[in-house]
Design an enzyme around this catalytic site. Structure first.
Site, PDB file in Angstrom:
ATOM      1  N   GLU A 176       0.860  -8.897 -18.659  1.00  0.00           N
ATOM      2  CA  GLU A 176       0.671  -7.910 -17.582  1.00  0.00           C
ATOM      3  C   GLU A 176      -0.192  -6.737 -18.002  1.00  0.00           C
ATOM      4  OE1 GLU A 176       4.414  -7.196 -14.659  1.00  0.00           O
ATOM      5  OE2 GLU A 176       4.841  -6.809 -16.762  1.00  0.00           O
TER       6      GLU A 176
ATOM      7  N   CYS B 229       0.893  -1.145   0.000  1.00  0.00           N
ATOM      8  CA  CYS B 229       0.000   0.000   0.000  1.00  0.00           C
ATOM      9  C   CYS B 229       0.934   1.198   0.000  1.00  0.00           C
ATOM     10  CB  CYS B 229      -0.832   0.093   1.283  1.00  0.00           C
ATOM     11  SG  CYS B 229      -1.984  -1.276   1.500  1.00  0.00           S
TER      12      CYS B 229
HETATM   13  C1  G6P Z   1       5.864  -7.032  -8.906  1.00  0.00           C
HETATM   14  C2  G6P Z   1       5.794  -6.233 -10.176  1.00  0.00           C
HETATM   15  C3  G6P Z   1       6.761  -6.788 -11.206  1.00  0.00           C
HETATM   16  C4  G6P Z   1       8.164  -6.847 -10.614  1.00  0.00           C
HETATM   17  C5  G6P Z   1       8.180  -7.688  -9.335  1.00  0.00           C
HETATM   18  C6  G6P Z   1       9.509  -7.632  -8.623  1.00  0.00           C
HETATM   19  O1  G6P Z   1       5.271  -8.270  -9.090  1.00  0.00           O
HETATM   20  O2  G6P Z   1       4.473  -6.223 -10.716  1.00  0.00           O
HETATM   21  O3  G6P Z   1       6.786  -5.940 -12.347  1.00  0.00           O
HETATM   22  O4  G6P Z   1       9.038  -7.374 -11.559  1.00  0.00           O
HETATM   23  O5  G6P Z   1       7.209  -7.194  -8.436  1.00  0.00           O
HETATM   24  O6  G6P Z   1       9.729  -6.328  -8.157  1.00  0.00           O
HETATM   25  P1  G6P Z   1      11.134  -5.761  -7.707  1.00  0.00           P
HETATM   26  O7  G6P Z   1      10.820  -4.377  -7.209  1.00  0.00           O
HETATM   27  O8  G6P Z   1      11.642  -6.658  -6.636  1.00  0.00           O
HETATM   28  O9  G6P Z   1      12.024  -5.761  -8.907  1.00  0.00           O
END
Ligand code: G6P
Length: 607
Positions: free
Chosen positions: A487, A2
């Site tokens: 996505e 959030c």
């Molecule tokens: C979420 C987002 C993804 C992202 C993943 C990892 O699921 O929707 O687009 O790749 O988190 O996020 P991070 O901030 O750890 O790269």
């Protein structure tokens, strides 16, 4: 997960809070709400859906005040309803909080509190606010500190109480909170973006810390109410960097940012003379580096596909066996990790709960743990014993683009640094560096083809299924291309290693099930070409990514996107870009919310 924003100062709080929430919408957008302190009375407004719904509502209200808290929600406990939206009041209506995180023992606490307190929502947050109220004795900070001693779980929270109308109290455990300082005005938020327009001076709260801001002064404490001294840090990102800069969507802007931020990622980190890279943050002696027997790359989502590319680089350049683990799987499979293992946690936000949990597990087992992270001062950046920022700048679209590219860049540099220490010659290192330096110009030449790629998207916009194919280093690229498409355009897309098609997935293919394949001129070119021919024989439509000058590609495909060649290890830095642009245009053509796709959030701080 959030987003939280709070303000205390001399300006009207509402516009600051609404603008701040917009910046944090990537953290969730199921509902939003705001509460303002107005003459010893707290007024609240909440709304289901995106921030614009809340903003609309505030226009018909007479909300005012110079102190306030706000929240954008990604539902964990309780459905998406206005009742469950934050801020949440305590039963007396005098205390209000916004909360990010999960209170794991909320059922137990609720049982204890239910005789004295009334619960109007299904949220763990309402339990938390009443728990604080149960400890309130005229001092909000003390009540927060005492209550939090009974809580299991994670929180970033900000509270205000109408009996202490000039005060905000915030606390953190597991969910990030940043405090921005502009003389006697203060901003609190889940990351620094909501405050960049006003100040660059921030402090990052650590787990177990509580901050009290009142009458232009800020003090920090731990849960034992001992005073804690904090360092004020300077943020480099400016507000403008966080804006769309004329592009229709953040995602398109971020795709176009790639040549520039790639240069930012490698600047000062390569040494052409020695044919090597040097990432100072690695914090390992040459002997420690030589002693590494295994590398594990842990990440989620797009970052995990970047990690798969990193595996090729580490194995090929440094000869170190490398595994990639999706973070949510890593710690539950009792991973074999020891002091000869180097773990890289790769994360754009630096806050992904699964990745963070994996970091802690790897540290507990004695591995070297390093971060490859974008957001400066984020939890993973601070909990790892070193690593590198990827310098991609603020990435606001939920679908990651430029962060992925820079993750690949940084892992390639690490692989080069290890490789030069262990086995490759300066000349090989120099060839790689030369190729790296040519990447931005080649990226620009791909970006110039956006209109042609859009035309291809127009042809395929009614397809409901897609198959992405690639071999070797292009398999993770295919995975990333298919993830981007699903996505943001909600089209079903699968990705397979091209050679694996004949073992099952080929049965899916039909004229309505197009194939998007990567067939650039690397060591697997001929093999990939045979696989595409097998596909072609099934009357399937084929879109190909091929290298400039490859005339064969035209015979094999309905549509070809030609891109400049590079060294095989660097191909993902180029080959992914047309897939990003294609997914973007498909989503725009299908009128989807490109930057804020349904059910997703950019930073997932729940496991
Ligand atoms: C979420 C987002 C993804 C992202 C993943 C990892 O699921 O929707 O687009 O790749 O988190 O996020 P991070 O901030 O750890 O790269």
């Amino acid at each position: 997960m959030c987003g939280i924003v709070a303000y205390i100062g001399n300006k009207p709080a509402l516009p600051i809070l609404i603008k701040g929430l917009r910046r944090l919408e990537y953290r969730g957008y199921d509902s939003a709400g705001v509460a303002l302190m107005c003459d010893r009375k707290i007024e609240r407004l909440r709304s289901v859906g995106k921030i614009e719904n809340l903003e609309e509502k505030t226009k018909d209200s007479c909300l005012s005040g110079n102190i306030g808290i706000a929240h954008t929600r990604w539902a964990t406990h309780g459905g998406v309803t206005e009742e469950n939206a934050h801020p949440h009041f305590s039963t007396s209506g005098k205390l209000v909080i916004v909360h990010n995180g999960i209170i794991e023992n909320y059922r137990e606490l609720r049982e204890k509190l239910k005789e004295k307190f009334e619960f109007k929502s299904e949220t763990d947050t309402e339990v938390l606010v009443n728990l604080i109220e149960s400890h309130y004795d005229g001092d909000l900070r003390l009540a927060v500190e005492k209550a939090l001693l009974h809580v299991r779980g994670t929180y970033g929270l900000v509270a205000m109480h109408s009996d202490e109308p000039d005060k905000l109290v915030a606390a953190r455990l597991g969910s990030p909170l940043v405090v921005g300082i502009d003389e006697d005005e203060f901003y609190i938020a889940s990351d620094a973006t909501p405050m960049l327009a006003y100040t660059k001076k921030v402090i990052f709260l650590e787990d177990g810390e509580v901050v009290e801001i009142s009458n232009g002064k800020m003090e920090t404490f731990n849960l034992k109410d001992e005073s804690v001294t904090k360092c004020v840090e300077e943020i480099e990102w400016d507000d403008e960097q966080a804006e769309k800069q004329g592009y229709d969507h953040f995602m398109l802007k971020e795709i176009y940012d790639q040549p520039t931020v790639f240069e930012d990622a490698i600047r000062g980190r390569i040494n052409m003379g020695d044919g090597t890279a040097h990432l100072g943050g690695l914090n390992m002696t040459d002997d420690e580096m030589r002693g590494i027997e295994r590398i594990i790359l842990i990440a989620c989502g797009t970052a995990s596909y970047a990690a798969m590319i990193g595996k090729y680089a580490f194995e090929r350049l440094a000869g170190i066996p490398t595994e990639v683990d999706v973070a949510s799987e890593f710690r539950y499979r009792d991973p074999i990790v020891n002091d000869k293992t180097l773990v890289f946690a790769i994360s754009q936000s630096g806050e992904t709960a699964d990745t963070l949990a994996a970091v802690r597990e790897a540290k507990r087992k004695g591995a070297f743990v390093r971060g490859v992270v974008n957001v400066v001062g984020s939890t993973i950046a601070r909990e790892t014993d070193g690593g590198s920022y990827i310098h991609a700048g603020p990435e606001l679209a939920v679908a990651s683009t430029k962060a992925y590219t820079n993750m690949v860049a940084i892992m390639t540099l690490y692989a080069l640094q290890f490789g030069r220490l262990k086995r490759i010659t300066p000349a090989t290192g120099q060839r790689l560096i030369k190729a790296l330096l040519e990447i931005p110009e080649k990226m620009n030449s791909i970006l110039k083809q956006t209109d042609e790629i859009k035309k291809i998207a127009e042809k395929y916009k009614d397809s409901r299924d897609f198959m992405y194919l690639g071999r070797g280093i292009n398999f993770p690229v295919a995975l990333e291309g298919s993830l981007k498409l699903k996505e943001i355009s909600y089209i079903h897309a699968e990705a397979y290693p091209a050679g694996e098609m004949k073992h099952g997935p080929i049965a899916l293919l039909s004229p309505e099930f197009p194939v998007f394949a990567l067939m650039t001129k690397n060591q697997l070119y001929e093999k990939t070409r045979s696989n595409i021919e097998e596909v072609r024989a099934r009357d399937t439509k084929v879109i190909l990514i091929a290298n400039e000058g490859d005339e064969n590609a035209k015979e094999l495909a309905d549509d070809v996107i030609y891109i400049p060649p590079t060294m095989e290890l660097l191909e993902p830095l180029l080959n992914t870009i047309p897939l990003q642009i294609f997914a973007y245009h498909m989503a725009v053509l299908l009128e989807k919310d490109v930057d804020r796709p349904r059910n997703l959030a950019k930073s997932v701080t729940v496991e």
